[in-house]
Design an enzyme around this catalytic site. Structure first.
Site, PDB file in Angstrom:
ATOM      1  N   ARG A   1     -10.384  -4.146  20.221  1.00 36.78           N
ATOM      2  CA  ARG A   1     -11.437  -3.282  20.646  1.00 36.78           C
ATOM      3  C   ARG A   1     -12.802  -3.858  21.186  1.00 36.78           C
ATOM      4  O   ARG A   1     -13.883  -3.501  20.790  1.00 36.78           O
ATOM      5  CB  ARG A   1     -12.120  -2.329  19.237  1.00 36.78           C
ATOM      6  CG  ARG A   1     -11.147  -1.524  18.672  1.00 36.78           C
ATOM      7  CD  ARG A   1     -10.913  -0.515  19.772  1.00 36.78           C
ATOM      8  NE  ARG A   1     -10.106   0.767  19.068  1.00 36.78           N
ATOM      9  CZ  ARG A   1      -8.981   0.958  18.586  1.00 36.78           C
ATOM     10  NH1 ARG A   1      -8.151  -0.293  19.311  1.00 36.78           N
ATOM     11  NH2 ARG A   1      -8.343   1.733  18.234  1.00 36.78           N
TER      12      ARG A   1
ATOM     13  N   SER B   1     -12.309   7.134  15.650  1.00 35.34           N
ATOM     14  CA  SER B   1     -12.933   6.229  14.805  1.00 35.34           C
ATOM     15  C   SER B   1     -14.285   6.066  14.904  1.00 35.34           C
ATOM     16  O   SER B   1     -14.567   5.394  15.868  1.00 35.34           O
ATOM     17  CB  SER B   1     -12.079   4.863  14.648  1.00 35.34           C
ATOM     18  OG  SER B   1     -10.569   5.381  14.451  1.00 35.34           O
TER      19      SER B   1
ATOM     20  N   GLU C   1     -17.722   1.386  15.862  1.00 31.10           N
ATOM     21  CA  GLU C   1     -16.971   1.260  17.188  1.00 31.10           C
ATOM     22  C   GLU C   1     -17.685   2.297  18.083  1.00 31.10           C
ATOM     23  O   GLU C   1     -17.673   1.702  19.381  1.00 31.10           O
ATOM     24  CB  GLU C   1     -15.735   1.763  16.755  1.00 31.10           C
ATOM     25  CG  GLU C   1     -14.672   1.462  17.851  1.00 31.10           C
ATOM     26  CD  GLU C   1     -13.611   2.406  18.077  1.00 31.10           C
ATOM     27  OE1 GLU C   1     -13.552   3.579  18.707  1.00 31.10           O
ATOM     28  OE2 GLU C   1     -12.375   2.243  17.375  1.00 31.10           O
TER      29      GLU C   1
HETATM   30  N1  EPU Z   1      -6.302   5.505   5.353  1.00 34.13           N
HETATM   31  C1  EPU Z   1      -6.613   5.833   4.043  1.00 34.13           C
HETATM   32  N2  EPU Z   1      -7.503   6.994   3.846  1.00 34.13           N
HETATM   33  C2  EPU Z   1      -8.152   7.590   5.074  1.00 34.13           C
HETATM   34  C3  EPU Z   1      -7.792   7.008   6.373  1.00 34.13           C
HETATM   35  C4  EPU Z   1      -6.927   5.892   6.204  1.00 34.13           C
HETATM   36  O1  EPU Z   1      -6.077   5.457   3.028  1.00 34.13           O
HETATM   37  O2  EPU Z   1      -8.865   8.465   5.051  1.00 34.13           O
HETATM   38  C5  EPU Z   1      -5.319   4.357   5.294  1.00 34.13           C
HETATM   39  C6  EPU Z   1      -3.969   4.774   5.713  1.00 34.13           C
HETATM   40  O3  EPU Z   1      -3.084   5.298   4.678  1.00 34.13           O
HETATM   41  C7  EPU Z   1      -3.379   3.618   6.415  1.00 34.13           C
HETATM   42  C8  EPU Z   1      -4.417   2.646   6.868  1.00 34.13           C
HETATM   43  O4  EPU Z   1      -5.594   3.370   6.083  1.00 34.13           O
HETATM   44  O5  EPU Z   1      -2.664   2.686   5.262  1.00 34.13           O
HETATM   45  C9  EPU Z   1      -4.773   3.084   8.452  1.00 34.13           C
HETATM   46  O6  EPU Z   1      -4.937   4.278   8.805  1.00 34.13           O
HETATM   47  P1  EPU Z   1      -4.467   5.002  10.024  1.00 34.13           P
HETATM   48  O7  EPU Z   1      -2.996   4.814  10.420  1.00 34.13           O
HETATM   49  O8  EPU Z   1      -4.901   6.455  10.173  1.00 34.13           O
HETATM   50  O9  EPU Z   1      -5.220   3.994  11.267  1.00 34.13           O
HETATM   51  P2  EPU Z   1      -6.754   3.529  11.126  1.00 34.13           P
HETATM   52  O10 EPU Z   1      -6.659   1.987  11.087  1.00 34.13           O
HETATM   53  O11 EPU Z   1      -7.648   4.474  10.563  1.00 34.13           O
HETATM   54  C10 EPU Z   1      -6.560   2.868  13.615  1.00 34.13           C
HETATM   55  C11 EPU Z   1      -7.324   2.929  15.087  1.00 34.13           C
HETATM   56  C12 EPU Z   1      -7.188   4.487  15.602  1.00 34.13           C
HETATM   57  C13 EPU Z   1      -5.613   4.587  15.955  1.00 34.13           C
HETATM   58  C14 EPU Z   1      -4.892   4.301  14.659  1.00 34.13           C
HETATM   59  C15 EPU Z   1      -3.402   4.386  15.194  1.00 34.13           C
HETATM   60  C16 EPU Z   1      -9.413   1.543  14.742  1.00 34.13           C
HETATM   61  C17 EPU Z   1     -10.821   1.668  14.374  1.00 34.13           C
HETATM   62  N3  EPU Z   1      -8.875   2.906  14.722  1.00 34.13           N
HETATM   63  O12 EPU Z   1      -6.922   3.919  13.027  1.00 34.13           O
HETATM   64  O13 EPU Z   1      -7.966   4.505  16.796  1.00 34.13           O
HETATM   65  O14 EPU Z   1      -5.563   5.848  16.409  1.00 34.13           O
HETATM   66  O15 EPU Z   1      -5.167   2.917  14.261  1.00 34.13           O
HETATM   67  O16 EPU Z   1      -3.049   3.191  15.396  1.00 34.13           O
HETATM   68  O17 EPU Z   1      -8.642   0.607  15.126  1.00 34.13           O
HETATM   69  C18 EPU Z   1     -10.008   5.106  17.650  1.00 34.13           C
HETATM   70  O18 EPU Z   1     -10.216   3.942  17.965  1.00 34.13           O
HETATM   71  O19 EPU Z   1     -10.958   6.003  17.847  1.00 34.13           O
HETATM   72  C19 EPU Z   1      -8.889   5.561  16.893  1.00 34.13           C
HETATM   73  C20 EPU Z   1      -8.515   6.836  16.460  1.00 34.13           C
END
Ligand code: EPU
Length: 347
Positions: A168, A242, A338
């Site tokens: 990012r 995010s 972010e």
């Molecule tokens: N999780 C929770 N509770 C929640 C949200 C997430 O326990 O409310 C846990 C999930 O179970 C999982 C982990 O956190 O184990 C990761 O969650 P998720 O797969 O939803 O991905 P993320 O890390 O929250 C990132 C990116 C997203 C992207 C997704 C998929 C960042 C800041 N965000 O989210 O990007 O779509 O991975 O690759 O890196 C964005 O940047 O705007 C965005 C949506």
């Protein structure tokens, strides 16, 4: 034509009320010659999908509306793929092109490479700035070069190395006043290596297309389904995806946290570093679906802050600061925004 006191509510996906002191839509590169900008405008606006706007944006807001995808100029790179020698193609897209339309267009032309990044809101020009990423892929993996206007200098081209991409992050983000991105060259096609390492994608492919060979459009379909289930559409519920970055912490810190929170998920982020999902931290701290007036975290993804209708930028900022303070209290981890904070509160 520069407009004054321009209403930006429809131009940010949070749907926040804000006004630009001056506003200009940039639809041709020739306008840059006329403008002779010596320094960056206060706000370079794409589709407003990564912004937290306070009431007033002083100075100039430049709305990037450069369009066009030039695959006809697409230069083929022979022997690009080390695996089977299949040629890759360079596709140039102007900065104002809608990201999702571009992804679908390239897939329709048989050029794979961006399928994991389907349905991300935003524009082509914004994609390198924060190196958008999802489901095991970052746009940096597909960028060949970035065309930009260097304020006070003129047009220039940065190759991928010069863009200095990181999670990012990019050279453009770290030097935000230096360049205005006008177009991006992507290296697409060639040897197809499906990226299905992100658990949810593999699971969805198996569910939708059991036993079938994986194709770029099937991956795009799986990604779009997952996103549609987990993330709110800004047309229905204002948001900027995010809100925070996933923090990267020292492995030693992670080890001691893991003793207190045995379920804590983490991914390796290079030697001695771990990336922790901020969504998990926020969720476990009790914030998922929490709401204060018009502002809250999304019920299905705690990392997304939503505007339930009528929120101001200042209210969202205050809510996000409460989350940051609480995460610091709970885990000793600092959450970094972010989204870009722009403007000032009206007096
Ligand atoms: N999780 C929770 N509770 C929640 C949200 C997430 O326990 O409310 C846990 C999930 O179970 C999982 C982990 O956190 O184990 C990761 O969650 P998720 O797969 O939803 O991905 P993320 O890390 O929250 C990132 C990116 C997203 C992207 C997704 C998929 C960042 C800041 N965000 O989210 O990007 O779509 O991975 O690759 O890196 C964005 O940047 O705007 C965005 C949506």
């Amino acid at each position: 034509m520069i407009e004054s006191n321009f209403e930006l509510t429809a131009y940010n996906t949070f749907g926040l009320p804000a006004r630009a002191e001056r506003y200009l839509r940039l639809h041709a590169l020739s306008q840059l010659d006329e403008l002779q900008l010596e320094k960056a405008p206060e706000l370079v606006l794409g589709s407003g999908s990564n912004l937290l706007l306070l009431d007033e944006v002083p100075g100039l807001t430049l709305h990037i509306d450069l369009r066009g995808v030039t695959d006809e100029f697409g230069q083929t790179l022979p022997n690009y793929s080390p695996t089977d020698g299949a040629p890759a193609t360079i596709v140039r897209a102007a900065a104002g092109v809608n990201w999702q339309q571009f992804v679908l267009y390239t897939l329709s032309k048989g050029l794979h490479g961006l399928e994991n990044l389907a349905l991300i809101p935003g524009t082509v020009g914004a994609s390198p700035v924060q190196n958008i990423g999802a489901y095991g892929l970052e746009v940096a993996d597909r960028i060949h070069a970035v065309h930009a206007y260097e304020y006070g200098v003129g047009m220039t081209v940065l190759n991928k190395e010069e863009c200095a991409f990181a999670y990012r992050d990019s050279y453009f983000k770290r030097n935000s006043g230096r360049y205005l991105i006008t177009a991006v060259d992507f290296k697409l096609g060639g040897h197809f290596e499906p990226e299905t390492s992100y658990g949810a994608v593999g699971d969805r492919l198996e569910l939708r297309f059991p036993g079938q060979e994986v194709s770029p459009s099937k991956i795009a379909r799986a990604v779009m389904e997952i996103r549609a289930e987990k993330l709110p559409f800004f047309s229905q519920l204002g948001n900027s995806g995010s809100f925070f970055k996933n923090p990267i912490i020292a492995s030693s810190t992670y080890e001691s946290l893991k003793e207190r929170f045995p379920q804590l998920p983490a991914y390796s982020a290079g030697t001695g570093k771990m990336k922790i999902p901020a969504g998990w931290l926020i969720d476990q701290a009790g914030w998922k679906g929490k709401r204060n007036g018009a502002v809250g975290t999304f019920t299905k993804q705690a990392l997304v802050i939503v505007n339930y209708g009528g929120a101001t930028g200042a209210e969202i900022l205050a809510f996000s600061e409460r989350i940051q303070a609480d995460i610091m209290d709970h885990y000793g981890i600092e959450l970094e925004r972010e989204v870009r904070l722009i403007g000032q509160k009206s007096k």
